[in-house]
Design an enzyme around this catalytic site. Structure first.
Site, PDB file in Angstrom:
ATOM      1  N   HIS A 225      45.347   9.372  93.821  1.00  0.00           N
ATOM      2  CA  HIS A 225      43.972   9.923  93.733  1.00  0.00           C
ATOM      3  C   HIS A 225      42.922   8.961  93.118  1.00  0.00           C
ATOM      4  O   HIS A 225      41.890   9.234  92.763  1.00  0.00           O
ATOM      5  CB  HIS A 225      44.028  11.102  92.608  1.00  0.00           C
ATOM      6  CG  HIS A 225      42.664  12.069  92.484  1.00  0.00           C
ATOM      7  ND1 HIS A 225      42.181  12.101  91.327  1.00  0.00           N
ATOM      8  CD2 HIS A 225      42.274  12.988  93.247  1.00  0.00           C
ATOM      9  CE1 HIS A 225      41.070  12.920  91.662  1.00  0.00           C
ATOM     10  NE2 HIS A 225      41.091  13.469  92.967  1.00  0.00           N
ATOM     11  N   LYS A 227      40.228   6.040  93.038  1.00  0.00           N
ATOM     12  CA  LYS A 227      39.091   5.458  93.720  1.00  0.00           C
ATOM     13  C   LYS A 227      38.920   3.915  93.223  1.00  0.00           C
ATOM     14  O   LYS A 227      38.340   3.783  92.151  1.00  0.00           O
ATOM     15  CB  LYS A 227      37.817   6.332  93.548  1.00  0.00           C
ATOM     16  CG  LYS A 227      38.123   7.622  94.257  1.00  0.00           C
ATOM     17  CD  LYS A 227      38.626   8.583  93.196  1.00  0.00           C
ATOM     18  CE  LYS A 227      38.413  10.077  94.167  1.00  0.00           C
ATOM     19  NZ  LYS A 227      39.426  10.956  93.251  1.00  0.00           N
ATOM     20  N   ASP A 232      36.131  -9.884  96.493  1.00  0.00           N
ATOM     21  CA  ASP A 232      36.139 -11.221  96.266  1.00  0.00           C
ATOM     22  C   ASP A 232      36.567 -11.578  94.577  1.00  0.00           C
ATOM     23  O   ASP A 232      36.236 -12.426  94.169  1.00  0.00           O
ATOM     24  CB  ASP A 232      34.918 -11.887  96.594  1.00  0.00           C
ATOM     25  CG  ASP A 232      34.631 -12.195  97.897  1.00  0.00           C
ATOM     26  OD1 ASP A 232      35.615 -12.067  98.494  1.00  0.00           O
ATOM     27  OD2 ASP A 232      33.390 -12.630  97.996  1.00  0.00           O
ATOM     28  N   HIS A 404      31.146  16.782  90.575  1.00  0.00           N
ATOM     29  CA  HIS A 404      32.495  16.030  90.644  1.00  0.00           C
ATOM     30  C   HIS A 404      32.943  14.958  89.360  1.00  0.00           C
ATOM     31  O   HIS A 404      33.868  14.332  89.637  1.00  0.00           O
ATOM     32  CB  HIS A 404      32.838  15.700  92.097  1.00  0.00           C
ATOM     33  CG  HIS A 404      34.187  15.486  92.325  1.00  0.00           C
ATOM     34  ND1 HIS A 404      34.525  14.265  92.777  1.00  0.00           N
ATOM     35  CD2 HIS A 404      35.241  16.250  92.464  1.00  0.00           C
ATOM     36  CE1 HIS A 404      35.713  14.177  93.300  1.00  0.00           C
ATOM     37  NE2 HIS A 404      36.411  15.572  93.004  1.00  0.00           N
ATOM     38  N   LYS A 406      33.867  12.881  86.634  1.00  0.00           N
ATOM     39  CA  LYS A 406      34.900  12.904  85.234  1.00  0.00           C
ATOM     40  C   LYS A 406      34.294  11.945  84.417  1.00  0.00           C
ATOM     41  O   LYS A 406      34.651  10.864  84.615  1.00  0.00           O
ATOM     42  CB  LYS A 406      36.075  12.689  85.727  1.00  0.00           C
ATOM     43  CG  LYS A 406      36.764  13.486  87.004  1.00  0.00           C
ATOM     44  CD  LYS A 406      36.633  12.829  88.191  1.00  0.00           C
ATOM     45  CE  LYS A 406      37.458  13.306  89.496  1.00  0.00           C
ATOM     46  NZ  LYS A 406      37.311  14.646  89.988  1.00  0.00           N
ATOM     47  N   ASP A 411      30.507  10.194  70.361  1.00  0.00           N
ATOM     48  CA  ASP A 411      29.722   9.418  69.358  1.00  0.00           C
ATOM     49  C   ASP A 411      28.656   8.708  70.262  1.00  0.00           C
ATOM     50  O   ASP A 411      28.484   7.492  69.641  1.00  0.00           O
ATOM     51  CB  ASP A 411      30.624   9.004  68.540  1.00  0.00           C
ATOM     52  CG  ASP A 411      31.309   9.901  67.326  1.00  0.00           C
ATOM     53  OD1 ASP A 411      31.209  11.068  67.622  1.00  0.00           O
ATOM     54  OD2 ASP A 411      32.029   9.464  66.726  1.00  0.00           O
TER      55      ASP A 411
END
Length: 486
Positions: A225, A227, A232, A404, A406, A411
């Protein structure tokens, strides 16, 4: 005396159900896992025995499979030592004493061996067009390597433009390797564009191949899952967005366009993300991977100097790592906590921790999508609303698509951004990655992002919620029973 087959089955089936039921119950009793997960499995097994036993044999154990399990154990010391070697780079790592939220960084450092890496420039990209166009610009400038990991890769729109940029990069000699989840990217992995990329010298590997015939030997629902994009060795991206154009993706779900972010990183922590990708790649391919220099030279002085800690999690990593990290982050809050998550089915411990934070005076805000593409998750998540609203937690429902993103902001300073949803699947079953940043300037970027989401959301009225029909309460409780397994 002839005994019919049906009679034999009639005698043996109850015996097998009894033997397996007792065996699984004993296994659950001695297994270290959340009590809620154990009770959910026991409920399923004793309410619907045959289905429950088969389900447990397929889904009850977190099994990578023999080959991947052995590969992970073999690679873990190698990568842990390489990650830890960044501590030797005095110009790149930040000691815990200089961090305001040092217990969280110390926990992550201790459990996975990855230190907080300095001298990074971070910027949030919050639209698919901006994300993909910026990636294309970086790909066009790539000189030696591009590494990618995605759960979903789906052709269409802007993704086709990025694919063309990758082919141009491959033709000028850039090494490109892409790791895609078997289930999330199954349509692309069987497409003509997939074969076209291969024909143009781009390496693509299928992660965690889903094979129903081997489902009793390893879990078929363990998913890649993460991403990750690294270009480089110095430019990288991570966040919540799959390689999709939301204008073309899952339009039939009727939840609106998916709303995502990616963080563009320029700096040495990109090497850590590349290491995470290489570990996954090597586990799938068994290829030897040359690890990068331990103390890379900075290509230039960044405008910012954000310290970033990368936290990979998933099967093989400490199972309670994400739960511990979230509980520590929540307990460290003094003024505010704001969370965005598309799938909100946390453990009871995390829900109680959020409620307790609100009771002790912390302003706690949850921003959740009004419409969800998962029917079961939508109903299960509502079970927590009573407790949270009663404690003073503010729950907002985002109305302009499927939120979507997350993100967690503590603070206005401590930010956790990545691929982890607030559910058991992300905590235990998926290979995930989270970036942790203790920095006021980046915290302000996350706060501005979340403020924009709040402007597109409606605040739940606790009094209206308490008066919802009894049948809705029934379904909430019913699906909540299965929440540890979702």
């Amino acid at each position: 005396m002839n005994i019919e087959l049906s009679q034999i089955i009639g005698y043996l089936l109850p015996a097998f159900v009894w033997i397996f039921g007792i065996g699984i119950t004993a296994r659950l009793a001695f297994k270290k896992q959340a009590v809620s997960v154990t009770l959910a499995w026991l409920l399923i097994i004793f309410m619907i025995p045959i289905f429950g036993i088969i389900a447990y044999l397929i889904l009850g154990e977190i099994k990578l499979g023999r080959r991947r399990g052995e590969s992970f154990k073999k690679l873990a010391p190698l990568y842990t030592e390489w990650f830890s070697s960044f501590d030797q780079c005095s110009n790149l790592t930040l000691s815990n004493e200089k961090l305001r939220f040092k217990p969280l960084f110390a926990l992550s450092r201790y459990r996975v061996g990855i230190p907080c890496v300095l001298n990074n420039e971070l910027h949030i990209l919050n639209s698919a067009e901006n994300i993909i166009q910026t990636m294309i610009q970086d790909i066009e400038q790539a000189q030696k390597s591009i590494y990618m990991t995605f759960y979903i890769w789906s052709d269409g729109g802007l993704v086709n433009d990025l694919t063309s940029a990758l082919i141009r990069a491959a033709k000028r000699g850039v090494r490109i390797q892409i790791l895609l989840d078997s289930v999330g990217s199954k349509h692309f992995l069987g497409s003509r564009n997939y074969r076209y990329l291969l024909d143009n010298g781009i390496r693509i590997e299928e992660a965690l191949h889903a094979n129903l015939f081997r489902m009793f030997f390893r879990r078929v629902d363990l998913r890649q899952h993460r991403k990750i994009v690294v270009i480089d060795d110095n430019i990288s991206y991570t966040g919540s967005m799959n390689m999709v154009d939301p204008r073309y993706f899952k339009q039939h779900a009727e939840v609106g366009q998916w709303i995502d972010i990616m963080v563009r990183i320029e700096g040495p922590v990109s090497l850590i993300l590349q290491g995470v990708h290489s570990w996954d790649w090597q586990m799938e391919t068994n290829e030897d991977v040359a690890l990068l220099p331990q103390c890379p030279l900075l290509q230039h002085k960044p405008d910012d100097s954000h310290g970033v800690q990368i936290l990979p999690s998933g099967p093989g990593f400490p199972q309670d790592l994400m739960t511990q990290s979230l509980l520590l982050a929540i307990s460290s809050a003094r003024h505010s906590i704001t969370i965005t998550s598309p799938y909100f089915v946390p453990s009871s411990t995390i829900a109680e921790s959020l409620a307790t934070a609100s009771i002790r005076g912390v302003e706690v805000k949850l921003i959740l999508p009004e419409k969800n593409d998962s029917f079961l998750v939508e109903w299960a998540s509502r079970t927590f609303f009573d407790e949270l609203l009663e404690a003073g937690v503010k729950i907002y429902r985002f109305e302009n698509g499927l939120l979507h993103t997350k993100s967690i902001l503590i603070d206005s300073r401590l930010a956790l951004v990545g691929t982890v949803n607030m559910d058991a699947r992300s905590f235990m079953l998926n290979f995930e990655v989270t970036m942790i940043v203790d920095d006021l300037r980046f915290g302000q970027e996350v706060e501005a992002l979340q403020t924009g989401y709040l402007a597109q959301s409606s605040l739940m009225d606790a009094h209206v919620w308490y008066r919802r029909p009894i049948y809705k309460r029934f379904f909430e409780r019913l699906f909540f029973l299965f929440s540890p397994l979702l």
